[in-house]
Structure formats: C-alpha cells, structure tokens
Design a protein around this motif. Structure first.
Motif, PDB file in Angstrom:
ATOM      1  N   MET A 144       0.844  -1.178   0.000  1.00 26.09           N
ATOM      2  CA  MET A 144       0.000   0.000   0.000  1.00 26.09           C
ATOM      3  C   MET A 144       0.885   1.235   0.000  1.00 26.09           C
ATOM      4  N   GLY A 145       0.438   2.272  -0.672  1.00 26.39           N
ATOM      5  CA  GLY A 145       1.166   3.534  -0.691  1.00 26.39           C
ATOM      6  C   GLY A 145       0.201   4.679  -0.492  1.00 26.39           C
ATOM      7  N   ASN A 146       0.748   5.863  -0.310  1.00 24.95           N
ATOM      8  CA  ASN A 146      -0.075   7.062  -0.177  1.00 24.95           C
ATOM      9  C   ASN A 146       0.415   8.083  -1.190  1.00 24.95           C
ATOM     10  N   ILE A 147      -0.468   8.512  -2.052  1.00 26.97           N
ATOM     11  CA  ILE A 147      -0.124   9.409  -3.154  1.00 26.97           C
ATOM     12  C   ILE A 147       0.432  10.738  -2.648  1.00 26.97           C
ATOM     13  N   PHE A 148       0.095  11.119  -1.395  1.00 31.13           N
ATOM     14  CA  PHE A 148       0.517  12.407  -0.849  1.00 31.13           C
ATOM     15  C   PHE A 148       1.785  12.332  -0.006  1.00 31.13           C
ATOM     16  N   ASP A 149       2.362  11.122   0.156  1.00 32.07           N
ATOM     17  CA  ASP A 149       3.636  11.002   0.873  1.00 32.07           C
ATOM     18  C   ASP A 149       4.755  11.533  -0.019  1.00 32.07           C
ATOM     19  N   ILE A 150       5.426  12.559   0.458  1.00 30.03           N
ATOM     20  CA  ILE A 150       6.493  13.189  -0.317  1.00 30.03           C
ATOM     21  C   ILE A 150       7.815  12.926   0.384  1.00 30.03           C
ATOM     22  N   PRO A 151       8.840  12.497  -0.356  1.00 28.50           N
ATOM     23  CA  PRO A 151      10.154  12.288   0.272  1.00 28.50           C
ATOM     24  C   PRO A 151      10.651  13.581   0.927  1.00 28.50           C
ATOM     25  N   GLU A 152      11.354  13.443   2.036  1.00 33.28           N
ATOM     26  CA  GLU A 152      11.884  14.632   2.731  1.00 33.28           C
ATOM     27  C   GLU A 152      12.836  15.419   1.854  1.00 33.28           C
ATOM     28  N   ILE A 153      13.646  14.700   1.077  1.00 30.11           N
ATOM     29  CA  ILE A 153      14.594  15.360   0.170  1.00 30.11           C
ATOM     30  C   ILE A 153      14.202  15.001  -1.252  1.00 30.11           C
ATOM     31  N   LEU A 154      13.873  16.026  -2.028  1.00 29.20           N
ATOM     32  CA  LEU A 154      13.495  15.807  -3.423  1.00 29.20           C
ATOM     33  C   LEU A 154      14.698  16.028  -4.324  1.00 29.20           C
ATOM     34  N   PRO A 155      14.786  15.264  -5.407  1.00 26.41           N
ATOM     35  CA  PRO A 155      15.875  15.490  -6.361  1.00 26.41           C
ATOM     36  C   PRO A 155      15.684  16.827  -7.074  1.00 26.41           C
ATOM     37  N   SER A 156      16.709  17.312  -7.746  1.00 22.82           N
ATOM     38  CA  SER A 156      16.595  18.584  -8.461  1.00 22.82           C
ATOM     39  C   SER A 156      15.735  18.434  -9.714  1.00 22.82           C
ATOM     40  N   GLU A 157      15.593  17.222 -10.227  1.00 26.22           N
ATOM     41  CA  GLU A 157      14.728  16.971 -11.372  1.00 26.22           C
ATOM     42  C   GLU A 157      13.355  16.532 -10.865  1.00 26.22           C
ATOM     43  N   GLU A 158      12.388  16.500 -11.780  1.00 26.94           N
ATOM     44  CA  GLU A 158      11.086  15.948 -11.423  1.00 26.94           C
ATOM     45  C   GLU A 158      11.272  14.498 -10.995  1.00 26.94           C
ATOM     46  N   LEU A 159      10.435  14.050 -10.075  1.00 27.94           N
ATOM     47  CA  LEU A 159      10.487  12.680  -9.579  1.00 27.94           C
ATOM     48  C   LEU A 159       9.346  11.894 -10.211  1.00 27.94           C
ATOM     49  N   PHE A 160       9.692  10.832 -10.948  1.00 24.67           N
ATOM     50  CA  PHE A 160       8.704   9.970 -11.597  1.00 24.67           C
ATOM     51  C   PHE A 160       8.680   8.636 -10.868  1.00 24.67           C
ATOM     52  N   GLU A 161       7.508   8.216 -10.411  1.00 23.78           N
ATOM     53  CA  GLU A 161       7.363   6.936  -9.710  1.00 23.78           C
ATOM     54  C   GLU A 161       6.272   6.118 -10.388  1.00 23.78           C
ATOM     55  N   THR A 162       6.634   4.932 -10.839  1.00 26.77           N
ATOM     56  CA  THR A 162       5.663   4.048 -11.477  1.00 26.77           C
ATOM     57  C   THR A 162       4.777   3.413 -10.412  1.00 26.77           C
ATOM     58  N   ILE A 163       3.475   3.527 -10.610  1.00 23.21           N
ATOM     59  CA  ILE A 163       2.499   2.896  -9.719  1.00 23.21           C
ATOM     60  C   ILE A 163       2.039   1.574 -10.320  1.00 23.21           C
ATOM     61  N   LEU A 164       1.800   1.584 -11.637  1.00 25.75           N
ATOM     62  CA  LEU A 164       1.368   0.377 -12.337  1.00 25.75           C
ATOM     63  C   LEU A 164       1.870   0.445 -13.767  1.00 25.75           C
ATOM     64  N   ALA A 165       2.461  -0.636 -14.226  1.00 29.59           N
ATOM     65  CA  ALA A 165       2.907  -0.705 -15.622  1.00 29.59           C
ATOM     66  C   ALA A 165       2.451  -2.027 -16.218  1.00 29.59           C
ATOM     67  N   GLN A 166       1.692  -1.947 -17.311  1.00 28.46           N
ATOM     68  CA  GLN A 166       1.286  -3.124 -18.064  1.00 28.46           C
ATOM     69  C   GLN A 166       1.521  -2.822 -19.532  1.00 28.46           C
ATOM     70  N   SER A 167       1.192  -3.775 -20.397  1.00 25.49           N
ATOM     71  CA  SER A 167       1.545  -3.608 -21.810  1.00 25.49           C
ATOM     72  C   SER A 167       0.919  -2.374 -22.446  1.00 25.49           C
ATOM     73  N   ASN A 168      -0.301  -2.009 -22.058  1.00 24.68           N
ATOM     74  CA  ASN A 168      -0.968  -0.885 -22.719  1.00 24.68           C
ATOM     75  C   ASN A 168      -1.240   0.306 -21.802  1.00 24.68           C
ATOM     76  N   ILE A 169      -0.761   0.253 -20.557  1.00 25.24           N
ATOM     77  CA  ILE A 169      -1.055   1.338 -19.624  1.00 25.24           C
ATOM     78  C   ILE A 169       0.108   1.541 -18.652  1.00 25.24           C
ATOM     79  N   LEU A 170       0.370   2.803 -18.363  1.00 32.55           N
ATOM     80  CA  LEU A 170       1.362   3.161 -17.356  1.00 32.55           C
ATOM     81  C   LEU A 170       0.719   4.213 -16.460  1.00 32.55           C
ATOM     82  N   ILE A 171       0.707   3.953 -15.166  1.00 34.18           N
ATOM     83  CA  ILE A 171       0.205   4.927 -14.191  1.00 34.18           C
ATOM     84  C   ILE A 171       1.393   5.354 -13.352  1.00 34.18           C
TER      85      ILE A 171
END
Length: 108
Positions: A1-28
C-alpha cells in the motif's frame, strides 16, 4: 500500500517519476514537480495518450499551437499522443503532485 501524498523529505533537483502500475498498454505514474519546467525550446511528443490530474499545487502547460492551460489542484486534462506540449510552470510550495495515466493504443 502507498499514499499518493507522501512526499520524500529530500526531493531530487529533477522531477520525480514513480511508477504505480505498468502493463503492456497502460502506465500509471506519480510525478512530483517542485519548480521544474520543460527546457526552453523542447517539447514533449509522446507515443501514448496521457490523462493527467494535478492533485496538489499549481502548474501551467502550453501546446505547440500556442494554447496555454493554467492548472489548479484538481484540474485534469487529456493530452493526445503526439500533441506537442511543455510545462511552463510548477509551484514549489506546495510542490505539484501529478497522477498520470499513459494509454498505448494497439495497432491491428
């Protein structure tokens, strides 16, 4: 389980991309932006349709045709494949939390 609003204390200088679900025809994915923009002169030109909602923060998108969207928390948009776009602004306080759904169409 995860929480969409949990933000790491230290963010990278670039945008942070986190895969929630990846299948052949969909990426969340969750994207956290904290002031990043698309580099000047560059455009996203994606192979997939992208439905994206801004769950927190403020942002501005622009399209190659000159259209601009000012987005607030809760706003969402469907960006068709190959519809060139860029991020002009993202808030850093609060950071932007995006939920993006990329849909790949199968070719028969």
């Amino acid at each position: 389980m995860g929480n969409i609003f949990d933000i790491p204390e230290i963010l990278p200088s670039e945008e942070l991309f986190e895969t929630i679900l990846a299948q052949s025809n969909i990426l969340i994915e969750r994207i956290i932006s904290s002031g990043q923009t698309t580099p000047l002169g560059q455009w996203y030109d994606q192979e997939t349709d992208e439905w994206v909602i801004l769950l927190q923060g403020e942002a501005e998108l622009s399209y190659r045709d000159g259209t601009r969207l000012t987005m607030q928390t809760g706003d969402y948009v469907m960006i068709p494949a190959h519809h060139q776009h860029r991020v002009e602004y993202t808030s850093s306080n609060p950071v932007c939390i995006w939920l993006a759904i990329h849909i790949k169409h199968s070719h028969s």
